[in-house]
Design an enzyme around this catalytic site. Structure first.
Site, PDB file in Angstrom:
ATOM      1  N   GLY A 255      31.984  42.565  36.336  1.00  0.00           N
ATOM      2  CA  GLY A 255      30.578  42.867  36.091  1.00  0.00           C
ATOM      3  C   GLY A 255      29.726  42.624  37.323  1.00  0.00           C
TER       4      GLY A 255
ATOM      5  CG  MET B  10      31.443  38.219  43.765  1.00  0.00           C
ATOM      6  SD  MET B  10      32.420  36.959  42.876  1.00  0.00           S
ATOM      7  CE  MET B  10      32.266  35.608  44.028  1.00  0.00           C
TER       8      MET B  10
ATOM      9  CD  GLU C 183      27.568  36.998  38.601  1.00  0.00           C
ATOM     10  OE1 GLU C 183      28.032  36.079  39.297  1.00  0.00           O
ATOM     11  OE2 GLU C 183      28.184  37.477  37.614  1.00  0.00           O
TER      12      GLU C 183
HETATM   13  N1  BES Z   1      32.605  35.067  39.649  1.00  0.00           N
HETATM   14  C1  BES Z   1      32.563  36.050  38.629  1.00  0.00           C
HETATM   15  C2  BES Z   1      33.057  37.391  39.081  1.00  0.00           C
HETATM   16  C3  BES Z   1      34.548  37.493  39.293  1.00  0.00           C
HETATM   17  C4  BES Z   1      35.387  37.445  38.237  1.00  0.00           C
HETATM   18  C5  BES Z   1      35.085  37.672  40.530  1.00  0.00           C
HETATM   19  C6  BES Z   1      36.768  37.565  38.445  1.00  0.00           C
HETATM   20  C7  BES Z   1      36.444  37.769  40.723  1.00  0.00           C
HETATM   21  C8  BES Z   1      37.287  37.732  39.672  1.00  0.00           C
HETATM   22  C9  BES Z   1      31.152  36.245  38.100  1.00  0.00           C
HETATM   23  O1  BES Z   1      30.321  35.147  38.255  1.00  0.00           O
HETATM   24  C10 BES Z   1      31.274  36.467  36.628  1.00  0.00           C
HETATM   25  O2  BES Z   1      31.635  35.567  35.951  1.00  0.00           O
HETATM   26  N2  BES Z   1      30.979  37.674  36.165  1.00  0.00           N
HETATM   27  C11 BES Z   1      31.161  38.079  34.804  1.00  0.00           C
HETATM   28  C12 BES Z   1      29.879  38.220  34.047  1.00  0.00           C
HETATM   29  C13 BES Z   1      29.263  36.968  33.550  1.00  0.00           C
HETATM   30  C14 BES Z   1      27.933  37.261  32.903  1.00  0.00           C
HETATM   31  C15 BES Z   1      30.135  36.208  32.601  1.00  0.00           C
HETATM   32  C16 BES Z   1      31.830  39.444  34.861  1.00  0.00           C
HETATM   33  O3  BES Z   1      31.920  40.002  35.954  1.00  0.00           O
HETATM   34  O4  BES Z   1      32.242  39.925  33.825  1.00  0.00           O
HETATM   35 ZN    ZN Z   2      30.540  33.628  36.851  1.00  0.00          ZN
END
Ligand code: BES
Ligand code: ZN
Length: 849
Positions: free
Chosen positions: A254, A256, A291
């Site tokens: 979603g 980063m 984020e």
């Molecule tokens: N750090 C993550 C993104 C990520 C996930 C990078 C897996 C690499 C591998 C980001 O902070 C995150 O958690 N994004 C979620 C959405 C959030 C609202 C829970 C996502 O991308 O679904």
């Molecule tokens: Zn996250």
């Protein structure tokens, strides 16, 4: 070097890296197929480490040259990177590598999306950019020079200098490599400013492709709200002169949280009333906040190793949930969270992929960004807060921030802050991080002369690798409702620590009804004997909105299970109770919409399986359909008036507007079953916003109608990718069970279908996996089709393939024929030559059920 047998990494094997980094200088000479990355890294021995092996991660890099202290060297290539002999004291490492962003379809490392350069480094993508100790416990300050002809070139931190064909950025905050980011392309910005509580002026930008400028205002407002909220609620202030958000079309996740340069899937930031539904707006607000909140919970304080992932993700999800509750409605938000937790995390906990919130081993870390780490991880923070109280929670957070700023830490460090401010021993509580599986909480009651005794027994079923389970600390929020409907005991939190434990309430007049697990105070399955009349009583009188909703849910769920397994007609008590809530104008429309929502087919399948029977997807689908019809008839007399009351002449994507629309759309779906689509067609024709447009179209599709409207929708939106994702998705989601696979297959032949874009792939195949009766159609066609496409996708994008393979995780619930078909598809995937480590791990774990 090519992987040999995939290696398993263990938490218990953690050792610190032998070297610290003083500073990192990177120069990028951008080129689509031959980008040069020149690194200059000042290392010094780490006094805390005993292992002095100098190993740098590196994957898919062409090494051009390497130097130590200015002298050319020839490093030794080893599995996953390189090794070199280094001096005893501090030294400077320099390397030049070449990479090819244009051919990087895995969307990890530096890649291109719609002509734009962008990066995704979490968890282990930085090693595809240059040689580096690519682990979160190595933190360093970065200076980045980007050379190229792109109009906009961004990296982390503050801008330093720029000139013809180059820019330089400097990030003063030490960070791990997974937070590195670079973006370069023809971008336009939606600018704004924010003044922090200490008076620092921050420049804010949302960067998008030309043409999308008009879809940034909502995201920008969400960002400013999140910044203000984190100051007010956690005392956390932003710490750079600039905060950039970039929207990219091709993104595995979603969004980063790269330091000062968040990268977003365009679906999670671009919003307009014409193209986004209420659910989209709500998601965008939540994810922008999420984020942003990582700036403190994740970036300033990060994870020692990837086993600690829930340290940043569970906590940050908890924080974004509280933010959304404050922005909208806590009651509605909590019910949505529990719906999602049960649909995703309980499902995971019940199957072959069950794992602790802090896993003890992994093969591919990308496979552990799971509902368990995220959502159960967030529930643990909520329980901790319930147990220590609001004030101690805030004090513990303050101590954690103060003590560990600039460090890479563990769950132990997090909990220690709370032990220190409260004097409590959290040793038993810590089991929530190590024990997998959803605890079952059996409750019984006894009434004796003014005393109510509640007795609870807890047990957790075995999960892969964990057969013995210990009792957990369970906060059980309870309130008592007297026979006249008044609350006689307000919410109190019982703290259960034993396998079996009783709690008494004394001095009561008449026997009250207990409202148990208020606000869903712990992520457990409550088992409790209760007749429909008592449920209807609590549905009418409970002061806790979550339990009020839960009673409606139990009524409809039991009714559905009875319809499926015993062929009985819908129960009048339940239908009446729902109608009462539906027409109760004192209740929030969003809440009424949630009460009207029926349990999903997947949820029903799990429930039937848990009761010791084999779920029949076709029967489940038919029963749900017939209940929707019965419900529509039962409320048909009130539909017209209700519909009128819920009109929202001006579209505002806030709690009030979206709540009214949610209820109106739920009613429209019922009405469509009775009026042959007249009302839905009328709304579709006059809709001036995507919420109304898609809800009316979905109501038609769910009733087996809407073919003309689907064509009109395509014609109207063929040039908007995000809206076209909806078009692809809706057709598969609402296809009849016997048409789901053929609809998905036909859509893969559409000129706009591509497996290179994860949003598009998920639109078709996520929808297929989510169409329960369609996915599990007896001919096995959907299983086959998904497997075919997973095999194709794995060649170009392992991360998204592995994630989507979770569609099969529930296979052991079903009959022998279906199990046989799924097993052979999983085996076929596993037998694919050169299958990625990501997908290999997932499919192996699913098969081992
Ligand atoms: N750090 C993550 C993104 C990520 C996930 C990078 C897996 C690499 C591998 C980001 O902070 C995150 O958690 N994004 C979620 C959405 C959030 C609202 C829970 C996502 O991308 O679904
Ligand atoms: Zn996250």
């Amino acid at each position: 070097m090519k992987d040999a047998a995939p290696e398993t990494i263990y938490l218990k094997d953690y050792t610190p890296f032998g070297y610290q980094i003083e500073s990192v200088h990177l120069t990028f000479r951008l080129h689509p197929t031959a980008t040069r990355v020149i690194s200059k890294i000042a290392f010094a021995p780490n006094p805390e480490a005993t292992d002095k092996r100098f190993f740098l991660h590196g994957e898919e890099l062409s090494l051009i040259s390497a130097k130590i202290n200015g002298e050319a060297i020839t490093p030794r290539p080893v599995e996953g990177g390189l090794e070199a002999d280094v001096p005893e004291g501090p030294f400077v490492w320099e390397a030049e590598v070449e990479i090819s962003p244009e051919t990087n379809t895995a969307l990890e490392g530096l890649y291109m999306s719609s002509g734009m350069y962008c990066t995704q480094c979490e968890a282990e993508g930085f090693r595809k950019i240059t040689y580096y100790p690519d682990r979160p416990d190595v933190m360093a300050t970065f200076t980045v020079r980007i050379e190229g002809d792109q109009p906009v070139m961004l990296s982390n931190g503050n801008p330093l200098t720029s000139g013809e064909g180059f820019v330089e950025w400097h990030d003063p905050w030490p960070k791990p490599s997974y937070l590195f980011a670079l973006v370069a392309g023809n971008l336009v910005n939606h600018p704004d400013r924010f003044t922090t509580q200490s008076g620092r002026d921050v420049e804010l930008n949302i960067w998008v492709r030309p043409g999308d400028e008009g879809k940034c205002a909502f995201g920008m407002q969400a960002l400013k709200d999140a910044m203000a909220w984190d100051e007010k609620t956690y005392g956390r202030e932003y710490d750079l002169d600039i905060f950039n958000i970039v929207a990219v079309d091709d993104f595995n996740m979603g969004a980063m949280e790269n330091k000062g340069l968040n990268v977003f899937n365009s679906s999670c930031v671009l919003a307009s009333k014409e193209t986004s539904t209420d659910a989209n707006f709500e998601r965008i607000e939540g994810i922008i906040a999420h984020e942003y909140f990582h700036n403190w919970t994740g970036n300033r304080i990060t994870c020692r190793d990837w086993f600690q992932l829930c340290l940043k993700e569970g906590l940050t999800v908890y924080r974004d949930q509280m933010f959304s509750g404050d922005m909208r409605s806590h009651a509605v938000k909590r019910i949505e969270e529990v719906l999602q937790l049960r649909a995703r995390q309980f499902r995971e906990d019940n199957g072959p992929l069950a794992h602790p919130v802090r896993p003890e081993s992994f093969v591919e870390i990308n496979n552990f960004y799971t509902a368990t780490v995220y959502e159960k991880g967030a529930e643990i923070i909520g329980m901790l807060r319930r147990l220590v109280g609001d004030e101690a929670y805030r004090k513990g957070c303050d101590l954690y921030f103060e003590r560990h700023d600039g460090q890479a830490v563990t769950i132990e460090d997090w909990l220690k802050a709370f032990e220190d401010v409260t004097g409590r021993d959290l040793a038993q509580f810590k089991q929530w991080y190590s024990q997998a599986g959803t605890p079952r909480l059996k409750m019984s009651e006894a009434w004796n002369d003014g005393t109510l005794t509640l007795t609870f027994a807890q047990s957790t079923p075995p999960t892969p690798g964990q057969s013995e389970k210990k009792p957990q600390v369970i906060p059980i929020a309870v309130g008592l409702i007297g026979p006249n409907g008044d609350e006689v005991v307000p919410t109190t939190v019982l703290e259960m620590t034993e396998a079996e434990q009783s709690f008494t309430f004394e001095g009561l007049g008449a026997r009250p009804v207990a409202s148990v697990l208020r606000d869903f105070s712990a992520p457990v399955i409550l088992e409790r004997e209760m007749d429909d009349d008592t449920r209807a009583f609590l549905l009418a009188h409970d002061t806790d909105p979550f339990q009020k909703w839960e009673m409606g849910r139990m009524l409809t769920k039991d009714m559905l299970v009875a319809m499926i397994t015993a062929d009985v007609p819908p129960a009048e008590t339940a239908l009446d109770a729902i109608k009462t809530v539906l027409t109760d104008e004192s209740l929030d429309p969003a809440f009424r919409a949630l009460v009207l929502g029926l349990p999903s087919e997947d949820d029903l399948a799990q429930t039937i399986f848990d009761a010791g029977q084999t779920p029949d997807p076709a029967k489940i689908h038919a029963a749900r359909k017939s209940l929707r019809h019965a419900l529509a008839l039962h409320v048909s007399d009130v539909l017209p008036t209700l519909g009128r009351q819920l009109e929202t002449p001006v579209f505002v994507p806030d709690a009030d507007g979206s709540g009214k629309r949610a209820l109106r759309h739920a009613l429209l779906a019922l009405e469509t079953l009775l009026d042959d689509g007249k009302a839905a067609r009328a709304l579709f024709a006059r809709a001036d916003n995507m919420s109304d447009q898609s809800a009316s179209l979905q109501a038609l599709l769910a009733a087996g109608l809407g073919q003309d409207e689907i064509k009109a929708f395509e014609k109207q939106w063929k040039n908007d990718r995000l809206v076209m994702d909806k078009w692809f998705m809706m057709q598969v989601s609402f296809a009849a069970p016997d048409k789901a696979a053929s609809t998905a297959l036909a859509l893969t032949q559409h000129p706009d279908f591509t497996i290179k874009n994860p949003n598009r792939f998920r639109a078709v195949f996520g929808a297929l996996a989510g169409n329960h009766a369609g996915f599990h159609a007896a001919d096995g066609k959907a299983y086959q089709l998904l497997a075919n496409y997973l095999i194709e996708l794995d060649k170009i994008n392992p991360q998204t393939t592995a994630r989507m393979s979770g569609a099969f995780e529930t296979w052991k619930r079903y009959d022998a024929d279906r199990q046989g078909m799924i097993r052979s598809e999983l085996e076929r995937i596993l037998a694919t030559p050169e299958l990625s480590r990501d997908t290999t791990e997932m499919v192996t774990r699913i098969l081992s059920a």
